[in-house]
Design a protein around this motif. Sequence first.
Motif, mmCIF file in Angstrom:
data_model
loop_
_atom_site.group_PDB
_atom_site.id
_atom_site.type_symbol
_atom_site.label_atom_id
_atom_site.label_comp_id
_atom_site.label_asym_id
_atom_site.label_seq_id
_atom_site.Cartn_x
_atom_site.Cartn_y
_atom_site.Cartn_z
ATOM 1 N N THR A 56 0.871 -1.176 0.000
ATOM 2 C CA THR A 56 0.000 0.000 0.000
ATOM 3 C C THR A 56 0.912 1.231 0.000
ATOM 4 N N LEU A 57 0.346 2.355 -0.330
ATOM 5 C CA LEU A 57 1.126 3.579 -0.309
ATOM 6 C C LEU A 57 1.563 3.864 1.125
ATOM 7 N N PRO A 58 2.871 4.083 1.340
ATOM 8 C CA PRO A 58 3.300 4.447 2.693
ATOM 9 C C PRO A 58 2.600 5.740 3.129
ATOM 10 N N PRO A 59 2.385 5.917 4.417
ATOM 11 C CA PRO A 59 1.683 7.105 4.887
ATOM 12 C C PRO A 59 2.426 8.395 4.527
ATOM 13 N N LEU A 60 1.659 9.374 4.152
ATOM 14 C CA LEU A 60 2.169 10.676 3.747
ATOM 15 C C LEU A 60 2.227 11.608 4.955
ATOM 16 N N TYR A 61 3.300 12.381 5.059
ATOM 17 C CA TYR A 61 3.367 13.404 6.103
ATOM 18 C C TYR A 61 3.920 14.698 5.513
ATOM 19 N N LEU A 91 7.055 10.620 1.922
ATOM 20 C CA LEU A 91 6.682 9.236 2.197
ATOM 21 C C LEU A 91 7.928 8.539 2.726
ATOM 22 N N LEU A 92 7.843 7.947 3.902
ATOM 23 C CA LEU A 92 8.960 7.203 4.462
ATOM 24 C C LEU A 92 8.838 5.765 3.971
ATOM 25 N N CYS A 93 9.793 5.347 3.129
ATOM 26 C CA CYS A 93 9.704 4.059 2.436
ATOM 27 C C CYS A 93 10.938 3.204 2.705
ATOM 28 N N GLY A 94 10.762 1.901 2.649
ATOM 29 C CA GLY A 94 11.908 1.010 2.707
ATOM 30 C C GLY A 94 12.803 1.261 1.505
ATOM 31 N N ALA A 95 14.112 1.364 1.729
ATOM 32 C CA ALA A 95 15.044 1.716 0.654
ATOM 33 C C ALA A 95 14.989 0.752 -0.518
ATOM 34 N N THR A 111 18.781 9.313 5.175
ATOM 35 C CA THR A 111 19.324 9.956 6.361
ATOM 36 C C THR A 111 19.812 8.903 7.341
ATOM 37 N N THR A 112 20.891 9.217 8.020
ATOM 38 C CA THR A 112 21.406 8.284 9.024
ATOM 39 C C THR A 112 20.447 8.182 10.206
ATOM 40 N N ALA A 113 19.492 9.101 10.307
ATOM 41 C CA ALA A 113 18.485 9.037 11.379
ATOM 42 C C ALA A 113 17.476 7.917 11.126
ATOM 43 N N ALA A 114 17.361 7.450 9.875
ATOM 44 C CA ALA A 114 16.427 6.371 9.527
ATOM 45 C C ALA A 114 17.123 5.416 8.554
ATOM 46 N N PRO A 115 18.024 4.584 9.066
ATOM 47 C CA PRO A 115 18.765 3.659 8.199
ATOM 48 C C PRO A 115 17.828 2.746 7.408
ATOM 49 N N ASP A 116 18.237 2.399 6.206
ATOM 50 C CA ASP A 116 17.499 1.489 5.312
ATOM 51 C C ASP A 116 16.146 2.057 4.867
ATOM 52 N N MET A 117 15.986 3.378 4.986
ATOM 53 C CA MET A 117 14.760 4.026 4.550
ATOM 54 C C MET A 117 15.101 5.095 3.520
ATOM 55 N N ARG A 118 14.131 5.420 2.686
ATOM 56 C CA ARG A 118 14.250 6.538 1.759
ATOM 57 C C ARG A 118 13.028 7.428 1.960
ATOM 58 N N VAL A 119 13.263 8.718 1.999
ATOM 59 C CA VAL A 119 12.188 9.692 2.154
ATOM 60 C C VAL A 119 11.865 10.218 0.759
ATOM 61 N N VAL A 120 10.785 9.711 0.179
ATOM 62 C CA VAL A 120 10.396 10.060 -1.188
ATOM 63 C C VAL A 120 9.568 11.335 -1.170
ATOM 64 N N ARG A 121 9.842 12.232 -2.106
ATOM 65 C CA ARG A 121 9.037 13.439 -2.279
ATOM 66 C C ARG A 121 7.740 13.026 -2.943
#
Length: 144
Positions: A20-25, A44-48, A85-95
Amino acid sequence: MGFTGQCRCGNVSLSLQAETLPPLYACHCLNCQRWSGSAFGLHLLCGAQGVQTAGALREYQYKHEGVTSTHYACDVCLTRLFNETTAAPDMRVVRASVLDGAAQWTPRAHIWTKRRQPWVVLPEDVAQWPESPTPQAFAQAMYP
């Protein structure tokens, strides 16, 4: 399920594989305002591993308060697509706005609201924090 998008010029395409679409913030911090040239950034905070791109990317990296943030943009039109970001390893913050259909999605949370533009009115029933929430509080709001 997959979601697709692209940069402004179409040189870079992005695909997001998720059930599903990751939650938007929405982030109202000054950096997001300046990066986007608008009142806030939609993320969107997504798994890398679920975020793939095709096309030439340009990287920009900076450090702030011990956190390293690496941003990826189209090498031609400089549309920012995502960051790590090193604050959320293994994640990508998608625009979120680079994805097709973004206009139909509504943020589940707003962060850095102490920096929001005074004309932006936030819904009372949506989670919001004056700065960055704790990871636990953020996760509870994004994944109720």
